[in-house]
Design a protein around this motif. Structure first.
Motif, PDB file in Angstrom:
ATOM      1  N   LEU A  21       0.817  -1.218   0.000  1.00  0.00           N
ATOM      2  CA  LEU A  21       0.000   0.000   0.000  1.00  0.00           C
ATOM      3  C   LEU A  21       0.846   1.260   0.000  1.00  0.00           C
ATOM      4  CD1 LEU A  21      -2.626  -1.050   2.710  1.00  0.00           C
ATOM      5  CD2 LEU A  21      -2.905  -1.129   0.238  1.00  0.00           C
ATOM      6  N   SER A  22       2.160   1.120  -0.099  1.00  0.00           N
ATOM      7  CA  SER A  22       3.063   2.261   0.093  1.00  0.00           C
ATOM      8  C   SER A  22       2.802   3.436  -0.847  1.00  0.00           C
ATOM      9  CB  SER A  22       4.521   1.801  -0.016  1.00  0.00           C
ATOM     10  OG  SER A  22       4.768   1.148  -1.248  1.00  0.00           O
ATOM     11  N   PRO A  23       2.488   3.246  -2.143  1.00  0.00           N
ATOM     12  CA  PRO A  23       2.234   4.436  -2.976  1.00  0.00           C
ATOM     13  C   PRO A  23       1.102   5.303  -2.426  1.00  0.00           C
ATOM     14  CG  PRO A  23       2.534   2.500  -4.354  1.00  0.00           C
ATOM     15  CD  PRO A  23       2.445   2.010  -2.950  1.00  0.00           C
ATOM     16  N   MET A  24       0.002   4.663  -2.015  1.00  0.00           N
ATOM     17  CA  MET A  24      -1.128   5.420  -1.477  1.00  0.00           C
ATOM     18  C   MET A  24      -0.804   6.011  -0.117  1.00  0.00           C
ATOM     19  SD  MET A  24      -4.125   2.774  -2.663  1.00  0.00           S
ATOM     20  CE  MET A  24      -3.026   1.352  -2.519  1.00  0.00           C
ATOM     21  N   LEU A  25      -0.111   5.242   0.727  1.00  0.00           N
ATOM     22  CA  LEU A  25       0.234   5.747   2.056  1.00  0.00           C
ATOM     23  C   LEU A  25       1.161   6.951   1.971  1.00  0.00           C
ATOM     24  CD1 LEU A  25       0.788   2.370   3.972  1.00  0.00           C
ATOM     25  CD2 LEU A  25      -1.203   3.878   4.065  1.00  0.00           C
ATOM     26  N   ILE A  26       2.088   6.924   1.030  1.00  0.00           N
ATOM     27  CA  ILE A  26       3.008   8.060   0.864  1.00  0.00           C
ATOM     28  C   ILE A  26       2.242   9.312   0.474  1.00  0.00           C
ATOM     29  CG2 ILE A  26       4.854   8.976  -0.596  1.00  0.00           C
ATOM     30  CD1 ILE A  26       6.008   6.114  -0.682  1.00  0.00           C
ATOM     31  N   VAL A  27       1.337   9.170  -0.509  1.00  0.00           N
ATOM     32  CA  VAL A  27       0.596  10.339  -0.990  1.00  0.00           C
ATOM     33  C   VAL A  27      -0.318  10.888   0.099  1.00  0.00           C
ATOM     34  CG1 VAL A  27      -1.157  11.110  -2.633  1.00  0.00           C
ATOM     35  CG2 VAL A  27       0.726   9.671  -3.408  1.00  0.00           C
ATOM     36  N   PHE A  28      -1.043  10.015   0.794  1.00  0.00           N
ATOM     37  CA  PHE A  28      -1.898  10.491   1.881  1.00  0.00           C
ATOM     38  C   PHE A  28      -1.077  11.098   3.007  1.00  0.00           C
ATOM     39  CE2 PHE A  28      -5.260   7.429   0.294  1.00  0.00           C
ATOM     40  CZ  PHE A  28      -6.170   8.422  -0.044  1.00  0.00           C
ATOM     41  N   GLY A  29       0.090  10.505   3.296  1.00  0.00           N
ATOM     42  CA  GLY A  29       0.950  11.075   4.319  1.00  0.00           C
ATOM     43  C   GLY A  29       1.430  12.466   3.957  1.00  0.00           C
ATOM     44  N   VAL A  30       1.816  12.656   2.698  1.00  0.00           N
ATOM     45  CA  VAL A  30       2.242  13.978   2.237  1.00  0.00           C
ATOM     46  C   VAL A  30       1.084  14.968   2.324  1.00  0.00           C
ATOM     47  CG1 VAL A  30       2.951  15.257   0.181  1.00  0.00           C
ATOM     48  CG2 VAL A  30       4.109  13.130   0.786  1.00  0.00           C
ATOM     49  N   ALA A  31      -0.130  14.521   1.991  1.00  0.00           N
ATOM     50  CA  ALA A  31      -1.290  15.407   2.084  1.00  0.00           C
ATOM     51  C   ALA A  31      -1.521  15.873   3.513  1.00  0.00           C
ATOM     52  CB  ALA A  31      -2.531  14.694   1.541  1.00  0.00           C
ATOM     53  N   VAL A  32      -1.387  14.960   4.475  1.00  0.00           N
ATOM     54  CA  VAL A  32      -1.569  15.322   5.877  1.00  0.00           C
ATOM     55  C   VAL A  32      -0.476  16.287   6.328  1.00  0.00           C
ATOM     56  CG1 VAL A  32      -1.576  14.429   8.234  1.00  0.00           C
ATOM     57  CG2 VAL A  32      -2.801  13.198   6.440  1.00  0.00           C
ATOM     58  N   VAL A  33       0.755  16.008   5.948  1.00  0.00           N
ATOM     59  CA  VAL A  33       1.850  16.921   6.294  1.00  0.00           C
ATOM     60  C   VAL A  33       1.616  18.293   5.659  1.00  0.00           C
ATOM     61  CG1 VAL A  33       4.321  17.348   6.036  1.00  0.00           C
ATOM     62  CG2 VAL A  33       3.505  15.051   6.598  1.00  0.00           C
ATOM     63  N   GLY A  34       1.076  18.296   4.424  1.00  0.00           N
ATOM     64  CA  GLY A  34       0.769  19.563   3.771  1.00  0.00           C
ATOM     65  C   GLY A  34      -0.254  20.375   4.542  1.00  0.00           C
ATOM     66  N   VAL A  35      -1.240  19.705   5.119  1.00  0.00           N
ATOM     67  CA  VAL A  35      -2.225  20.406   5.950  1.00  0.00           C
ATOM     68  C   VAL A  35      -1.549  21.016   7.169  1.00  0.00           C
ATOM     69  CG1 VAL A  35      -4.271  20.111   7.381  1.00  0.00           C
ATOM     70  CG2 VAL A  35      -4.141  18.987   5.157  1.00  0.00           C
ATOM     71  N   LEU A  36      -0.631  20.269   7.801  1.00  0.00           N
ATOM     72  CA  LEU A  36       0.090  20.791   8.963  1.00  0.00           C
ATOM     73  C   LEU A  36       0.972  21.976   8.588  1.00  0.00           C
ATOM     74  CD1 LEU A  36       1.092  17.418  10.685  1.00  0.00           C
ATOM     75  CD2 LEU A  36      -0.813  18.941  11.240  1.00  0.00           C
TER      76      LEU A  36
END
Length: 538
Positions: A21-36
């Protein structure tokens, strides 16, 4: 000593394969960091930080896709399929998204006709002596034209929350074609759609048109999601499961009332046909494409179509092949109507973005030609078409962002007259993309159409191929009309200029040109890759 009656069997916890699941987890993780970053990061570094974070996240996710090449398994307790089609479509979505990000990051341009001057900075610039800001509203929450919005514009405020919204949408797009059950597919549909609804209403200019487009997209999208969810309920009632494989098994075994399965398949198909913009579910496409900020239009037209068709392939090829005698004739009719109606209506358009929108609808019909083939050739040719079309689409809309006057982008087609004389380079590049859309030989579009037509013919849909060829001939009319307008018409006195883009936009356009030409001359490597991926559909 423990009594046997009190012994409890401890079952192993379901494992979640994080690597798969790493491609999706990376993108969602970056999105969350972007919100922060958006919430707590220093304002002066926010724009650069979001840009680097987004492009870095997409690059890391693409590397993860490459590492997973050859995987053929399920993950997340069987709700996500990691196989050849999933990885190929995810890689394509990541690449075209990375090409669209620089268009969103284009903060300013220089009002010099390309070819007439050099050495322009990719930073601040002007058109007619006035600073040109990015395509997004300074304060999206304000009333269009209000003093608060005017003050934000004068202060040069920029909307950096665009980047995490895009990353959330990309995450949903990665999950959409990988979904191996209907609930996961529905979640992916909503995750990719909700950020797009907001992004469509963020245009800096023509704010009311942009907000109207966002509202139309939201309302019609909500209806389509309801159809999808209602259809999933019917299929669950028939098969007793939302897993695509188990639905297929129940259909093959004729486990229940076939009518229930047909109704469910039809309702789920409506939700997906809306997302790809097929007739008669296409009415949102021209209005949304015209009203949305052009970089978002480029992103939607390319990445969303790839993700939605990927989900459609998984639904029809994995869950519903047992019903192909029922849904295939209906899908053939929809493909015919989509190709013919969109090609004819596109001829009457006077706005460049609306013309490209109807072109997108027509291409949805061409791609459906590969879907209805219901064979390995249809699967591989559809994936090739999606990849080729994605690059050409991002490139075409990138050119649209560069044709400007003092009020911003110029999309009135009549004002593009003589553009080839003032900026032969950019007009020539735009003509190349139009020829690719038309399916002219030595472009990626020709190979794409030939591949899906050949697959459909081998699948017994020869009448559909004939209509497709005729529709392609009709489409040539409005593409060539634009080329004639640019190179063989006299420019008006108030003709717009083609501004020099920033480095990121230049790289995006150049890569789109290279891919469009290479796939037209040397398509075999990607065709072979798509064919190999099709062999591993779970």
């Amino acid at each position: 000593m423990t009594s046997p009656a009190l012994a409890v069997e401890v079952l192993p916890a379901p494992s979640i394969e994080y690597a798969q699941l790493s491609p999706m987890l990376i993108v969602f993780g970056v999105a969350v960091v972007g919100v922060l970053v958006e919430a707590f990061g220093p304002a002066r570094y926010r724009y650069g930080g979001q840009l680097v974070l987004s492009l870095g996240g997409l690059a890391a996710a693409f590397v993860a896709v490459v590492v997973l090449a050859g995987t053929n398994s399920s993950a997340a307790v069987g709700s996500v399929a990691v196989d050849g089609p999933t990885l190929l479509l995810q890689g394509t979505i990541l690449v075209v998204s990375a090409l669209a990000i620089p268009l969103m990051a284009q903060r300013s341009t220089t009002g010099v006709v390309v070819g007439a001057a050099a050495g322009a900075s990719s930073g601040a610039g002007s058109v007619g002596g006035r600073k040109v800001l990015d395509a997004f509203a300074s304060a999206a929450s304000t009333v269009p034209g209000s003093p608060a919005e005017q003050n934000a514009s004068r202060a040069g405020v920029v909307q950096t929350e665009v980047f995490p919204l895009v990353m959330f949408a990309v995450g949903g797009m990665l999950l959409f074609p990988a979904s191996d059950d209907l609930l996961t597919m529905f979640i992916a549909l909503e995750v990719l759609s909700l950020p797009l609804y907001m992004l469509c209403g963020l245009a800096r200019r023509r704010r009311l048109l942009s907000q109207e487009a966002a509202l139309k997209y939201f309302l019609l999208g909500a209806f389509s999601s309801a159809f999808f969810l209602f259809g999933a309920a019917f299929l669950y009632g028939y098969a007793g499961s939302v897993q695509l494989g188990e639905i297929a098994t129940a259909i093959d075994a004729e486990a229940g009332d076939r009518t229930l399965a047909l109704i469910g398949a039809g309702l789920v198909s409506v939700g997906l046909l809306f997302k790809v913009g097929a007739v008669p579910f296409h009415y949102w496409v021209p209005d949304v494409y015209q009203g949305a900020p052009t970089p978002i239009t480029a992103f939607m037209a390319a990445a969303t179509k790839i993700a939605a068709f990927g989900a459609m392939l998984r639904l029809f090829y994995v869950a519903l092949p047992g019903l192909k005698d029922d849904w295939r004739p209906i899908l053939i009719v929809i493909a015919i109507l989509t190709m013919v109606i969109a090609s004819v209506v596109a001829i009457t358009q006077t706005d460049m973005k609306r013309m490209l929108a109807y072109s997108s609808v027509a291409h949805a019909g061409f791609i459906l030609t590969g879907v209805v083939a219901i064979n390995r050739a249809g699967l591989s040719s559809t994936m090739f078409y999606l990849a080729a079309y994605g690059f050409s689409t991002v490139g075409a809309f990138a050119i649209v962002t560069l044709v400007r006057d003092k009020s911003g982008e110029v999309t009135d087609m009549s004002r593009w007259a003589g553009l080839g004389r003032r900026s032969p380079l950019m007009a020539g590049v735009f003509a190349l993309f139009l020829l690719a859309f038309a399916g002219i030989p030595l472009t990626s579009g020709f190979v794409s159409k030939f591949a899906v037509f050949q697959a459909a013919a081998s699948g017994g849909a020869v009448p559909l191929v004939i209509v497709g060829v005729i529709s392609s001939a009709i489409a040539v009319v409005f593409y060539v009309r634009v080329i004639v307008l640019m190179f063989f018409s006299e420019p008006d006195s108030d003709a717009p200029t083609v501004v020099i883009p920033g480095i990121g936009t230049t790289v995006s356009i150049a890569l789109c040109v290279v891919v469009t030409v290479l796939l037209g001359i040397f398509p075999q490597p990607l065709l072979d890759l798509a064919d190999q991926a099709a062999a591993f559909l779970r």
